[in-house]
Write an enzyme that holds these catalytic residues in place. Structure first.
Site, PDB file in Angstrom:
ATOM      1  N   TYR A  25      -3.394  -6.161   3.217  1.00  0.00           N
ATOM      2  CA  TYR A  25      -2.257  -5.988   4.134  1.00  0.00           C
ATOM      3  C   TYR A  25      -1.670  -4.580   3.957  1.00  0.00           C
ATOM      4  O   TYR A  25      -1.320  -3.896   4.935  1.00  0.00           O
ATOM      5  CB  TYR A  25      -1.198  -7.060   3.844  1.00  0.00           C
ATOM      6  N   SER A 107      13.181  -3.491   3.806  1.00  0.00           N
ATOM      7  CA  SER A 107      12.690  -3.835   5.148  1.00  0.00           C
ATOM      8  C   SER A 107      13.389  -5.080   5.686  1.00  0.00           C
ATOM      9  O   SER A 107      13.730  -5.993   4.924  1.00  0.00           O
ATOM     10  CB  SER A 107      11.188  -4.096   5.064  1.00  0.00           C
ATOM     11  N   GLN A 128      16.454  -1.136   6.486  1.00  0.00           N
ATOM     12  CA  GLN A 128      15.633  -0.829   7.670  1.00  0.00           C
ATOM     13  C   GLN A 128      15.740  -1.956   8.678  1.00  0.00           C
ATOM     14  O   GLN A 128      15.578  -3.126   8.345  1.00  0.00           O
ATOM     15  CB  GLN A 128      14.172  -0.631   7.257  1.00  0.00           C
ATOM     16  N   THR A 156      13.773   1.423  12.895  1.00  0.00           N
ATOM     17  CA  THR A 156      12.353   1.704  13.164  1.00  0.00           C
ATOM     18  C   THR A 156      12.077   1.543  14.651  1.00  0.00           C
ATOM     19  O   THR A 156      12.359   0.500  15.237  1.00  0.00           O
ATOM     20  CB  THR A 156      11.467   0.755  12.335  1.00  0.00           C
ATOM     21  N   ARG A 165      -4.392  -5.074  13.003  1.00  0.00           N
ATOM     22  CA  ARG A 165      -5.147  -4.754  11.787  1.00  0.00           C
ATOM     23  C   ARG A 165      -6.184  -5.857  11.592  1.00  0.00           C
ATOM     24  O   ARG A 165      -5.827  -7.023  11.381  1.00  0.00           O
ATOM     25  CB  ARG A 165      -4.200  -4.625  10.595  1.00  0.00           C
ATOM     26  N   ARG A 279      -0.550   2.278  11.027  1.00  0.00           N
ATOM     27  CA  ARG A 279      -0.667   0.829  11.261  1.00  0.00           C
ATOM     28  C   ARG A 279      -0.371   0.440  12.698  1.00  0.00           C
ATOM     29  O   ARG A 279      -0.499  -0.714  13.065  1.00  0.00           O
ATOM     30  CB  ARG A 279       0.307   0.083  10.330  1.00  0.00           C
TER      31      ARG A 279
HETATM   32  C1  LIG Z   1       2.378  -2.881   3.595  1.00  0.00           C
HETATM   33  C2  LIG Z   1       3.255  -2.071   4.493  1.00  0.00           C
HETATM   34  C3  LIG Z   1       4.321  -2.688   5.131  1.00  0.00           C
HETATM   35  C4  LIG Z   1       5.160  -1.933   5.953  1.00  0.00           C
HETATM   36  N1  LIG Z   1       6.261  -2.539   6.504  1.00  0.00           N
HETATM   37  C5  LIG Z   1       7.166  -1.789   7.194  1.00  0.00           C
HETATM   38  C6  LIG Z   1       8.382  -2.361   7.625  1.00  0.00           C
HETATM   39  O1  LIG Z   1       8.672  -3.531   7.395  1.00  0.00           O
HETATM   40  N2  LIG Z   1       9.236  -1.560   8.300  1.00  0.00           N
HETATM   41  C7  LIG Z   1       8.965  -0.243   8.579  1.00  0.00           C
HETATM   42  O2  LIG Z   1       9.768   0.453   9.205  1.00  0.00           O
HETATM   43  N3  LIG Z   1       7.816   0.322   8.152  1.00  0.00           N
HETATM   44  C8  LIG Z   1       6.924  -0.409   7.453  1.00  0.00           C
HETATM   45  N4  LIG Z   1       5.794   0.172   6.963  1.00  0.00           N
HETATM   46  C9  LIG Z   1       5.579   1.618   7.168  1.00  0.00           C
HETATM   47  C10 LIG Z   1       6.209   2.398   5.999  1.00  0.00           C
HETATM   48  O3  LIG Z   1       7.609   2.349   6.058  1.00  0.00           O
HETATM   49  C11 LIG Z   1       5.784   3.870   6.012  1.00  0.00           C
HETATM   50  O4  LIG Z   1       6.033   4.411   7.293  1.00  0.00           O
HETATM   51  C12 LIG Z   1       4.316   4.071   5.642  1.00  0.00           C
HETATM   52  O5  LIG Z   1       3.939   3.166   4.633  1.00  0.00           O
HETATM   53  C13 LIG Z   1       4.075   5.492   5.168  1.00  0.00           C
HETATM   54  O6  LIG Z   1       2.727   5.696   4.889  1.00  0.00           O
HETATM   55  P1  LIG Z   1       2.089   5.609   3.413  1.00  0.00           P
HETATM   56  O7  LIG Z   1       1.967   4.162   3.099  1.00  0.00           O
HETATM   57  O8  LIG Z   1       0.782   6.278   3.583  1.00  0.00           O
HETATM   58  O9  LIG Z   1       3.038   6.304   2.456  1.00  0.00           O
HETATM   59  C14 LIG Z   1       4.911  -0.559   6.172  1.00  0.00           C
HETATM   60  C15 LIG Z   1       3.830   0.036   5.525  1.00  0.00           C
HETATM   61  C16 LIG Z   1       3.011  -0.700   4.701  1.00  0.00           C
HETATM   62  C17 LIG Z   1       1.872  -0.013   4.004  1.00  0.00           C
END
Ligand SMILES: Cc1cc2nc3c(=O)[nH]c(=O)nc-3n(C[C@H](O)[C@H](O)[C@H](O)COP(=O)(O)O)c2cc1C
Length: 408
Positions: A25, A107, A128, A156, A165, A279
């Site tokens: 995930y 989050s 967030q 966000t 994914r 993502r």
């Molecule tokens: C497992 C996972 C869950 C995430 N969940 C959220 C989320 O709940 N809210 C959000 O704004 N971004 C979410 N993101 C995005 C992260 O806030 C962030 O933009 C991103 O992880 C940055 O990239 P990096 O993992 O390469 O550092 C998530 C990212 C990952 C990897």
């Protein structure tokens, strides 16, 4: 695994300790994962200028992000289901961040609730927000974040609809999780994780279960979440949320100069150049390639931060050199958490700070506040110009497919 010296060591250990469903995930991007890969790869294209015979005593990585003193210009990004990487994950990560002196962002889709994290920390954390169709729920969430003295709201904007994914669908990562034989066997091969989960009551989305009428368990939660993300989200909602919140506002998920101008116009305190860690829109440019044009366009009006692909202090330094006044790390801290709990998040921050400090020194600087583009090799050898061009190029399209309820 003996000595941990880099983020990659934490990733390898996390992979061995976290059940595949939750490791995957975190360790995945949407569709072909090209943007997910580009986030990291484009950092490698930036070359640093080595300088010598400069007095390198008394160095400092200290900085400020929206007026908050930080040990380095790095905050923990909001990540959903963090309490599934390790039992009580959000509380552990928030504590590590607090002790280290960097901000933690909780989050909307966390396992530990806002109130729970507040009860276990002293420093104000950031919250967030995802915009849901149920606006009363959003109002209550904002009020709960205020009551918990959260220091900023991070809204966000890049998840009105969900990217796909493949791994999450194949692994049956849904709410409730699909318990196939393969999943069960894999969970059983992670006893340390399982014991942690048995020892905690925090196993649901803590901000949602019990706070929304009709959502009391995992299956009613699944149905609610799947249809709640609001495809109508627009800039007038941002105005409404800003007013309702009344505190510091960070807009996350900006990748385009036009959107950056909207973010600056609406008076937010900071924006995060982000593609959600690769993502959401696969085929979008890497965050580091999108950064320079956005800094050029709105830099003086709003703090521009970035996230995506940061796996070392060198990456942080490069982002700062290209004008980022702050960065967020997602997977880097999740690896630490999955590997070693709170100590792993601390280790991750220590590794990044040490790399940042030493690299800054190799480039002839002692103060992160004075680092600018001159630490990067000039064009044409510096591919920075190419990266800007890449950021301006139209994104590639991708085909549709099945939807998972594994959000964030
Ligand atoms: C497992 C996972 C869950 C995430 N969940 C959220 C989320 O709940 N809210 C959000 O704004 N971004 C979410 N993101 C995005 C992260 O806030 C962030 O933009 C991103 O992880 C940055 O990239 P990096 O993992 O390469 O550092 C998530 C990212 C990952 C990897």
């Amino acid at each position: 695994m003996n000595v941990i010296t880099c983020i990659e060591d934490l990733r390898v250990l996390a992979k061995a300790r976290v059940p595949r469903m939750f490791y995957d995930y975190a360790e995945s991007g949407s569709w072909t994962e090209s943007t997910f890969r580009a986030n990291e790869a484009d950092f490698q294209k930036l070359l640093l200028r080595q300088r010598v015979a400069v007095n390198l005593e008394n160095r400092s990585t200290r900085s400020k992000m929206i007026g908050v003193d930080v040990a380095m210009p790095v905050a923990l990004a909001p990540t959903g289901l963090t309490g599934m990487q390790h039992a009580d994950g959000e509380i552990l990560a928030a504590r590590a961040a607090e002790k280290f002196g960097v901000p933690f962002t909780l989050s909307t889709m966390s396992i530990c609730s806002i109130e729970d994290v507040a009860a276990h920390t002293k420093a104000p954390f950031w919250f967030q927000l995802y915009v849901m169709k149920d606006r009363e729920f959003i109002e209550r969430l904002i009020d709960r974040a205020k009551a918990a003295h959260c220091g900023a709201l991070m809204l966000t904007l890049d998840l009105q609809i969900l990217g796909q994914r493949h791994k999450d669908i194949k692994n049956g990562l849904s709410a409730p999780p699909r318990l196939t034989l393969a999943n069960m066997l894999n969970l059983m091969s992670r006893p340390r994780w399982g014991l942690g989960m048995l020892g905690t009551k925090r196993r649901h989305f803590g901000n949602i279960v019990g706070h929304v009428k009709g959502v009391e368990d995992m299956s009613s939660l699944g149905a609610w979440t799947a249809e709640q993300f609001d495809p109508r989200l627009n800039w007038s909602d941002v105005e409404w949320i800003k007013k309702r919140w009344g505190g510091k506002l960070i807009l996350k998920g900006i990748l385009d100069v036009e959107d950056a101008r909207h973010a600056a116009d609406c008076g937010a305190d900071a924006l995060v150049v982000s593609n959600h860690g690769g993502r959401q829109l696969d085929g979008a440019p890497s965050s580091i390639s999108a950064l320079p044009a956005i800094v050029d366009a709105v830099g003086p009006r709003i703090e521009v931060w970035m996230d995506g692909g940061i796996r070392s202090g060198q990456d942080v330094l490069k982002a700062v050199a290209l004008g980022a006044r702050g960065t967020l790390i997602g997977r880097a801290f999740l690896y630490g958490l999955g590997a070693l709990g709170e100590a792993g998040v601390t280790k991750c921050l220590q590794i990044i700070q040490r790399e940042l400090d030493l690299t800054m020194a190799f480039c002839g600087h002692t103060d992160i506040g004075r680092v600018g583009p001159s630490i990067l090799l000039d064009p044409p050898r510096n591919p920075n110009r190419e990266l800007v061009e890449l950021a301006r190029a139209p994104a590639l399209g991708s085909s549709g497919g099945a939807r998972s309820v594994a959000v964030g």
